[in-house]
Design a protein around this motif. Structure first.
Motif, short mmCIF file in Angstrom:
data_model
loop_
_atom_site.label_atom_id
_atom_site.label_comp_id
_atom_site.label_asym_id
_atom_site.label_seq_id
_atom_site.Cartn_x
_atom_site.Cartn_y
_atom_site.Cartn_z
N GLY A 1 0.81 -1.21 0.00
CA GLY A 1 0.00 0.00 0.00
C GLY A 1 0.84 1.27 0.00
N LEU A 2 1.94 1.26 0.78
CA LEU A 2 2.83 2.43 0.79
C LEU A 2 3.52 2.61 -0.56
N ILE A 3 3.85 1.50 -1.22
CA ILE A 3 4.48 1.61 -2.53
C ILE A 3 3.51 2.20 -3.55
N VAL A 4 2.24 1.80 -3.48
CA VAL A 4 1.24 2.35 -4.39
C VAL A 4 1.06 3.84 -4.16
N ARG A 5 1.12 4.27 -2.92
CA ARG A 5 0.85 5.68 -2.60
C ARG A 5 2.08 6.56 -2.79
N HIS A 6 3.27 6.08 -2.35
CA HIS A 6 4.45 6.93 -2.37
C HIS A 6 5.48 6.49 -3.42
N GLY A 7 5.29 5.36 -4.05
CA GLY A 7 6.28 4.89 -5.01
C GLY A 7 7.25 3.92 -4.36
N MET A 8 8.20 3.45 -5.16
CA MET A 8 9.18 2.50 -4.68
C MET A 8 10.10 3.14 -3.65
N PRO A 9 10.54 2.38 -2.65
CA PRO A 9 11.46 2.94 -1.65
C PRO A 9 12.78 3.36 -2.30
N ALA A 10 13.32 4.48 -1.80
CA ALA A 10 14.57 4.99 -2.34
C ALA A 10 15.78 4.44 -1.60
N PHE A 11 15.59 4.07 -0.33
CA PHE A 11 16.72 3.60 0.47
C PHE A 11 16.28 2.38 1.27
N TRP A 12 17.21 1.47 1.45
CA TRP A 12 17.04 0.31 2.33
C TRP A 12 18.18 0.35 3.34
N MET A 13 17.87 0.12 4.57
CA MET A 13 18.91 0.12 5.59
C MET A 13 18.59 -0.88 6.68
N THR A 14 19.62 -1.34 7.35
CA THR A 14 19.51 -2.24 8.48
C THR A 14 20.14 -1.59 9.69
N ILE A 15 19.38 -1.44 10.75
CA ILE A 15 19.86 -0.85 11.99
C ILE A 15 20.15 -1.99 12.96
N ASN A 16 21.40 -2.14 13.32
CA ASN A 16 21.81 -3.23 14.19
C ASN A 16 22.72 -2.70 15.29
N PRO A 17 22.15 -2.02 16.29
CA PRO A 17 22.99 -1.47 17.37
C PRO A 17 23.54 -2.58 18.26
N SER A 18 24.75 -2.40 18.70
CA SER A 18 25.41 -3.41 19.53
C SER A 18 25.13 -3.09 21.00
#
Length: 296
Positions: A203-220
């Motif tokens: 639904g978010l892709i239909v409304r805002h388009g494809m995501p521009a960034f992908w990230m993984t948050i892995n705090p130690s």
């Protein structure tokens, strides 16, 4: 799901038979059925009534006498404002996760089974609410008829289709699958909830388009001194660089609430501080319209 239905169907077929069991039926050829599992059993004289976790105000307070030494303080106690079970657990874990005085020993956050039992109860209540909604539907009669009409051949064919990564073509099992997904969507960390999140992402892709960034948050959490602060471990700022890994590891493993708070503050700082997602402030990546995050 198919394995569970297969067990129900085969069990009902066995009850409808002659009622005789052979040695193969008892052991079922599986090693875990022959293994003796240690259990705790209680001998009860007379008739005992099982405690009700939905209505009994002493259900949780009696289960944890070290946490509730007076037997009071549960979510069903008489209060001017009613408190839900979820709000009570959240308050107990967050309010007592940090030591504020000599009498506050972080007993809720550091208890071995408190949060796990309540998490299990919350999952059970979520599935029960979804199941109650399903039963009240008009098609519940047809659902019960579908369950009663299942055969072993149908379930075996469906199990083979799942094992071979094929789509189940049986309409009866597909209808039951939809009902199970409806129930599981309300249960946290369930596979059905993952399907729900996939629909939200689409639904978010239909409304805002494809995501521009992908990230993984892995705090130690084992290396960050913020965990020590959230767990209220007293230490001198001068001695912070010399804090051993064993101390940080012991703090992280003994107080999982502090670790969860550390993860929450880190993610909130990234989304609100660095990215400025969903707000009017410009982030380091420009204007970020929205984001979707999933905790593994």
């Amino acid at each position: 799901m198919v394995d569970a239905l297969l067990g129900i169907v085969t069990g009902s077929r066995r009850q409808a038979g002659e009622g005789e069991s052979t040695e193969d039926d008892v052991t079922d050829g599986r090693p875990h059925t022959r293994r003796k599992i240690p259990i705790i059993s209680y001998a009860i004289r007379g008739q005992a009534t099982l405690a009700n976790s939905w209505e009994d105000p002493h259900y949780f307070t009696a289960a944890f006498p070290t946490l509730f030494p007076t037997g009071l303080g549960g979510h069903l106690d008489q209060r001017a404002v009613p408190v839900s079970l979820e709000a009570f657990v959240e308050w107990a874990l967050n309010h007592h996760s940090r030591r504020r005085s000599s009498t506050d020993d972080c007993r809720f956050a550091r208890h071995n089974t408190f949060m796990y039992l309540f998490y299990d109860r919350l999952q059970l209540r979520s599935s029960s609410v979804a199941h109650a909604m399903l039963v009240k539907r008009e098609n519940w009669k047809s659902t019960s008829e579908d369950i009663a009409s299942l055969t072993v051949d149908q379930l075996d064919h469906a199990a083979r289709a799942v094992a071979e990564h094929r789509i189940i073509d049986d309409p009866t099992i597909r209808r039951l699958q939809r009902n199970i997904v409806t129930i599981g969507m309300q249960v946290p960390e369930s596979f059905s909830q993952k399907l729900k999140m996939r629909s939200e992402i689409r639904g978010l892709i239909v409304r805002h388009g494809m995501p521009a960034f992908w990230m993984t948050i892995n705090p130690s959490d084992l290396r960050n001194p913020l965990v020590l602060y959230l767990a209220s471990v007293e230490y001198s700022e001068d001695a912070l660089p010399a804090a051993t890994a064993a101390l940080r590891r012991a703090t992280a493993t003994s107080n999982p609430v502090a670790v969860a708070q550390f993860f929450h503050h880190t993610c909130k700082g990234v989304f609100d501080g660095l990215l400025g997602s969903g707000g009017s402030r410009m982030g380091i990546l420009g204007q970020v319209a929205n984001h979707f995050g999933v905790v593994e």
